[in-house]
Write a protein that holds these residues in place. Sequence first.
Motif, short mmCIF file in Angstrom:
data_model
loop_
_atom_site.label_atom_id
_atom_site.label_comp_id
_atom_site.label_asym_id
_atom_site.label_seq_id
_atom_site.Cartn_x
_atom_site.Cartn_y
_atom_site.Cartn_z
N ILE A 12 0.85 -1.21 0.00
CA ILE A 12 0.00 0.00 0.00
C ILE A 12 0.87 1.25 0.00
N ILE A 20 -5.87 4.00 -5.04
CA ILE A 20 -6.81 3.32 -4.14
C ILE A 20 -8.25 3.57 -4.59
N ALA A 178 -3.05 2.42 4.34
CA ALA A 178 -4.26 2.70 3.55
C ALA A 178 -5.15 3.72 4.25
#
Length: 309
Positions: A12, A20, A178
């Motif tokens: 990530i 994302i 994230a």
Amino acid sequence: MSQLSVPHLLGIKDLTVEDIQLVFETADQFKEVLNRPIKKVPSLRDITIANIFFENSTRTKLSFEIAEKRLSADVVNFSASQSSVKKGETLVDTVNNILAMKVDMVVMRHSQAGACVFLAKHVDARIVNAGDGAHEHPTQALLDAYSMRQRLGDLTGKRVVIVGDILHSRVALSNIFALNKLGAKVVVCGPKSLIPRYIESLGVEVELNLDQALRKADVVNMLRVQNERMDYSYFPSTREYVMQYGLTMERLNRLDHTPLIMHPGPINRGVELSSELADSKHAIILDQVENGVAIRMAVLYLLAASLKS
């Protein structure tokens, strides 16, 4: 067609917020496909994907395999325990032998942190990290954030508490990356011995008392204690751990609100989470499993797009 800013999904940490969001938007479309009577699209009909798992896995391996088959890819499953790795073959030689069979993408889980990054530098294929040691597990973090977004909408300002074995958890690290990118406030909670010393430098809050951590939580993500990664005991006993950090209905009933309850699995029922709560309407654990297929379809589809461009 929109593309990811990276050729591989290694972590990530490497993704932008736009990456994302693109994965989420693509997953929304695949969720619709998964709810049709015929749950298959020909998107990756000419792509061959190898699933290479050097560690045991049930949910992640099955989820990737279903995602690949829903996209009509050709799938090769490779088990390290039954391979020439046992005879001393190197990781690069193993994967190059598989790629010589004209494989386009590799989904890999490995016990060593950084194994996927190493592989991406040495082989000519798209690499998806399905978990590398205690480092990252990017698709799990994406499906977790996607599941939160589905229930809560925009995650900006939402308070997400990650509870348990933060020290050994690749899920925790990927989730922190994230959620920070998506504007959430992350709190980690667990025994002091299972909280990494560097963790606050990642922009998270540390709270050692679970009841305090729960007071303003919008989401609680319960992690399994990873005994298989421990060289010695990090707390006195399982019973004491359950008393301090186990989530029960009684503990939840003391709050003036009910947060969403999540778990990446497998659940140790009666340890990090009571069976009553795991099976309750407050838990979205099965939503996470369902969303995992759509998220992995989205990741594979978006990475395959760069093969064709």
